[in-house]
Enzyme design. Structure first.
Site, PDB file in Angstrom:
ATOM      1  N   CYS A 189     -11.455  -4.564  -2.662  1.00  0.00           N
ATOM      2  CA  CYS A 189     -11.924  -4.714  -1.279  1.00  0.00           C
ATOM      3  C   CYS A 189     -13.076  -3.782  -0.944  1.00  0.00           C
ATOM      4  O   CYS A 189     -13.726  -3.941   0.087  1.00  0.00           O
ATOM      5  CB  CYS A 189     -10.760  -4.506  -0.316  1.00  0.00           C
ATOM      6  N   HIS A 195     -13.717  -3.577   6.475  1.00  0.00           N
ATOM      7  CA  HIS A 195     -13.088  -4.588   5.617  1.00  0.00           C
ATOM      8  C   HIS A 195     -11.999  -5.284   6.423  1.00  0.00           C
ATOM      9  O   HIS A 195     -11.267  -4.643   7.180  1.00  0.00           O
ATOM     10  CB  HIS A 195     -12.491  -3.904   4.381  1.00  0.00           C
ATOM     11  N   ASN A 201      -8.467 -12.399   4.516  1.00  0.00           N
ATOM     12  CA  ASN A 201      -9.024 -11.350   3.658  1.00  0.00           C
ATOM     13  C   ASN A 201      -9.743 -12.007   2.475  1.00  0.00           C
ATOM     14  O   ASN A 201      -9.099 -12.575   1.602  1.00  0.00           O
ATOM     15  CB  ASN A 201      -7.885 -10.442   3.177  1.00  0.00           C
TER      16      ASN A 201
HETATM   17  O1  UT7 Z   1      -7.262  -5.729   1.250  1.00  0.00           O
HETATM   18  C1  UT7 Z   1      -6.513  -4.969   0.371  1.00  0.00           C
HETATM   19  C2  UT7 Z   1      -5.584  -4.111   1.093  1.00  0.00           C
HETATM   20  N1  UT7 Z   1      -4.483  -4.866   1.631  1.00  0.00           N
HETATM   21  C3  UT7 Z   1      -4.033  -4.594   2.830  1.00  0.00           C
HETATM   22  O2  UT7 Z   1      -4.643  -3.798   3.510  1.00  0.00           O
HETATM   23  C4  UT7 Z   1      -2.783  -5.263   3.316  1.00  0.00           C
HETATM   24  C5  UT7 Z   1      -1.907  -4.225   3.925  1.00  0.00           C
HETATM   25  N2  UT7 Z   1      -0.610  -4.714   4.413  1.00  0.00           N
HETATM   26  C6  UT7 Z   1      -0.487  -5.516   5.479  1.00  0.00           C
HETATM   27  O3  UT7 Z   1      -1.454  -6.002   6.040  1.00  0.00           O
HETATM   28  C7  UT7 Z   1       0.898  -5.726   6.024  1.00  0.00           C
HETATM   29  O4  UT7 Z   1       1.772  -4.814   5.430  1.00  0.00           O
HETATM   30  C8  UT7 Z   1       1.450  -7.156   5.825  1.00  0.00           C
HETATM   31  C9  UT7 Z   1       0.707  -8.104   6.745  1.00  0.00           C
HETATM   32  C10 UT7 Z   1       1.295  -7.596   4.383  1.00  0.00           C
HETATM   33  C11 UT7 Z   1       2.913  -7.206   6.221  1.00  0.00           C
HETATM   34  O5  UT7 Z   1       3.075  -6.755   7.568  1.00  0.00           O
HETATM   35  P1  UT7 Z   1       4.184  -5.664   7.944  1.00  0.00           P
HETATM   36  O6  UT7 Z   1       4.145  -5.479   9.396  1.00  0.00           O
HETATM   37  O7  UT7 Z   1       3.948  -4.458   7.067  1.00  0.00           O
HETATM   38  O8  UT7 Z   1       5.513  -6.401   7.563  1.00  0.00           O
HETATM   39  P2  UT7 Z   1       6.634  -5.963   6.535  1.00  0.00           P
HETATM   40  O9  UT7 Z   1       6.136  -6.100   5.137  1.00  0.00           O
HETATM   41  O10 UT7 Z   1       7.197  -4.642   6.965  1.00  0.00           O
HETATM   42  O11 UT7 Z   1       7.697  -7.059   6.808  1.00  0.00           O
HETATM   43  C12 UT7 Z   1       8.407  -7.149   8.059  1.00  0.00           C
HETATM   44  C13 UT7 Z   1       9.301  -8.364   8.018  1.00  0.00           C
HETATM   45  C14 UT7 Z   1      10.137  -8.439   6.747  1.00  0.00           C
HETATM   46  O12 UT7 Z   1      11.415  -8.959   7.081  1.00  0.00           O
HETATM   47  P3  UT7 Z   1      12.673  -7.973   7.239  1.00  0.00           P
HETATM   48  O13 UT7 Z   1      12.793  -7.291   5.918  1.00  0.00           O
HETATM   49  O14 UT7 Z   1      12.308  -7.047   8.354  1.00  0.00           O
HETATM   50  O15 UT7 Z   1      13.767  -8.935   7.557  1.00  0.00           O
HETATM   51  C15 UT7 Z   1       9.398  -9.436   5.906  1.00  0.00           C
HETATM   52  O16 UT7 Z   1      10.228 -10.115   4.994  1.00  0.00           O
HETATM   53  O17 UT7 Z   1       8.505  -9.546   8.035  1.00  0.00           O
HETATM   54  C16 UT7 Z   1       8.880 -10.379   6.951  1.00  0.00           C
HETATM   55  N3  UT7 Z   1       7.717 -11.131   6.538  1.00  0.00           N
HETATM   56  C17 UT7 Z   1       7.362 -12.292   7.119  1.00  0.00           C
HETATM   57  N4  UT7 Z   1       7.915 -12.986   8.106  1.00  0.00           N
HETATM   58  C18 UT7 Z   1       7.293 -14.121   8.478  1.00  0.00           C
HETATM   59  C19 UT7 Z   1       6.813 -10.838   5.551  1.00  0.00           C
HETATM   60  N5  UT7 Z   1       5.880 -11.794   5.489  1.00  0.00           N
HETATM   61  C20 UT7 Z   1       6.198 -12.713   6.447  1.00  0.00           C
HETATM   62  C21 UT7 Z   1       5.612 -13.910   6.873  1.00  0.00           C
HETATM   63  N6  UT7 Z   1       6.193 -14.577   7.896  1.00  0.00           N
HETATM   64  N7  UT7 Z   1       4.491 -14.413   6.310  1.00  0.00           N
END
Ligand code: UT7
Length: 333
Positions: free
Chosen positions: A116, A257, A287
């Site tokens: 990225c 980014h 992204n």
């Molecule tokens: O460009 C390279 C660098 N990459 C990044 O900068 C990405 C960085 N990470 C992120 O943007 C975020 O961490 C994500 C968007 C990937 C995830 O968001 P989050 O707020 O960190 O969610 P989480 O991983 O803590 O997940 C929260 C909940 C989980 O369920 P439980 O365990 O709380 O029951 C996940 O299973 O959301 C669930 N979840 C979803 N629910 C609905 C994860 N993906 C999804 C989804 N739809 N697509």
């Protein structure tokens, strides 16, 4: 150290996104997710998907758009740098494919792998070539076909990524008030565990087993990456402001980014910049890795929002870790 002969300024722009759209409703059909979750957690509404061909298609079309809008011949180009983590093949470099496609018969070039941060690292590299006086026209392209390494059964990742290419031309300027002023760029390989692609390289060459184990797709521990990204991008953006004695009022735009709108928001907050001074297109494209920052520049310039004399901070964070910030003054009328 060699003296800097010139400043290096962006003098041309181009971009390409494919027509095919995956909107949030599409993901509601293929994985357990919702439009509401995706929009509130990431800021993404839709992404573009390249159905035929590799990243060289995105990169070539972005270069052609630049050449057309600049009304210049490809033969004038001295160097082509393609920042990408999704090259058509390991070799030859995607830069070679672009060179051939556009007929840049006087150019040399190479691919640059910094995920990225690919555009930022390429920007510093291209500017150094120009500042030294060695080269006059460097074509820098950020392009990624992220759909080629995305697992569309994994809801954690598949909603995040899209395909795009964007290009800038970098040329010398005698006026030191324009172009790249300075950069802060960093790498830290301790990020390996959190964001990588396991298979396909020399460590795990492709076999039936690597395919069966789904090793040829993005592996990302989203939550951990999120924490590192928020801190990394916000800290370095703040640092480059301090290094250049800039206040929030001095800055026309933060060009971050586009990985997650919440990471972007945290960076803007740390810099004391309001969101109306932050370039955003994550809602339309997701992204797109190396293409996020240059595609923002193209769209804001073409819509008349980016003007000559505007002071910009470009900032990124990605796999590696790789991260950084650049301070530049826009020179295109
Ligand atoms: O460009 C390279 C660098 N990459 C990044 O900068 C990405 C960085 N990470 C992120 O943007 C975020 O961490 C994500 C968007 C990937 C995830 O968001 P989050 O707020 O960190 O969610 P989480 O991983 O803590 O997940 C929260 C909940 C989980 O369920 P439980 O365990 O709380 O029951 C996940 O299973 O959301 C669930 N979840 C979803 N629910 C609905 C994860 N993906 C999804 C989804 N739809 N697509």
């Amino acid at each position: 150290m060699r003296e800097k002969q010139f400043n290096a300024a962006i003098t041309g722009l181009g971009m390409y996104v494919p027509d095919k759209i995956y909107d949030n409703a599409y993901f509601e059909k293929i994985v357990d997710t919702s439009d509401e979750w995706i929009r509130t957690r990431t800021g993404i509404k839709e992404r573009r998907i390249l159905e035929n061909g590799g990243t060289s298609v995105l990169a070539t079309k972005a270069a052609e758009d630049l050449l057309k809008s600049k009304k210049m011949s490809a033969e004038e180009i001295d160097v082509i740098i393609v920042a990408t983590v999704t090259p058509d093949m390991f070799f030859p470099a995607t830069a070679c494919l672009v060179q051939h496609n556009i007929g840049a018969k006087n150019a040399w070039g190479f691919d640059l792998s910094a995920a990225c941060s690919g555009f930022l690292f390429g920007y510093q590299t291209a500017c150094s070539f120009v500042e030294s006086g060695d080269y006059k026209k460097v074509l820098l392209i950020g392009a990624d076909k992220m759909s080629s390494i995305t697992d569309y059964s994994d809801r954690n990742n598949c909603i995040l990524f899209g395909d795009a290419g964007a290009a800038v031309l970098i040329e010398p300027t005698e006026d030191k008030n324009y172009g790249l002023q300075n950069s802060l760029l960093k790498i830290d390989g301790s990020g390996l565990d959190y964001l990588h692609m396991k298979g396909g390289g020399s460590l795990n060459p492709p076999t039936h087993e690597t395919v069966d184990k789904n090793m040829h797709i993005i592996y990302q521990e989203g939550k951990a990456v999120f924490k590192f990204a928020v801190k990394g991008m916000a800290d370095i953006s703040y640092e480059i402001m301090k290094k250049n004695n800039l206040t929030a009022d001095d800055i026309a735009y933060l060009v971050p980014h586009q990985a997650n709108l919440r990471i972007i928001g945290a960076t803007a907050e740390r810099m004391g910049i309001s969101m109306d001074k932050v370039m955003i297109n994550i809602d339309k494209y997701g992204n797109t890795t190396a293409a996020t920052i240059p595609s923002c520049l193209v769209e804001y310039y073409r819509s008349g929002k980016l003007k000559k004399g505007d002071k910009l901070i470009l900032a990124s964070f990605g796999a590696g870790w790789t991260w950084g910030a650049c301070y530049l003054i826009w020179s295109m009328e």
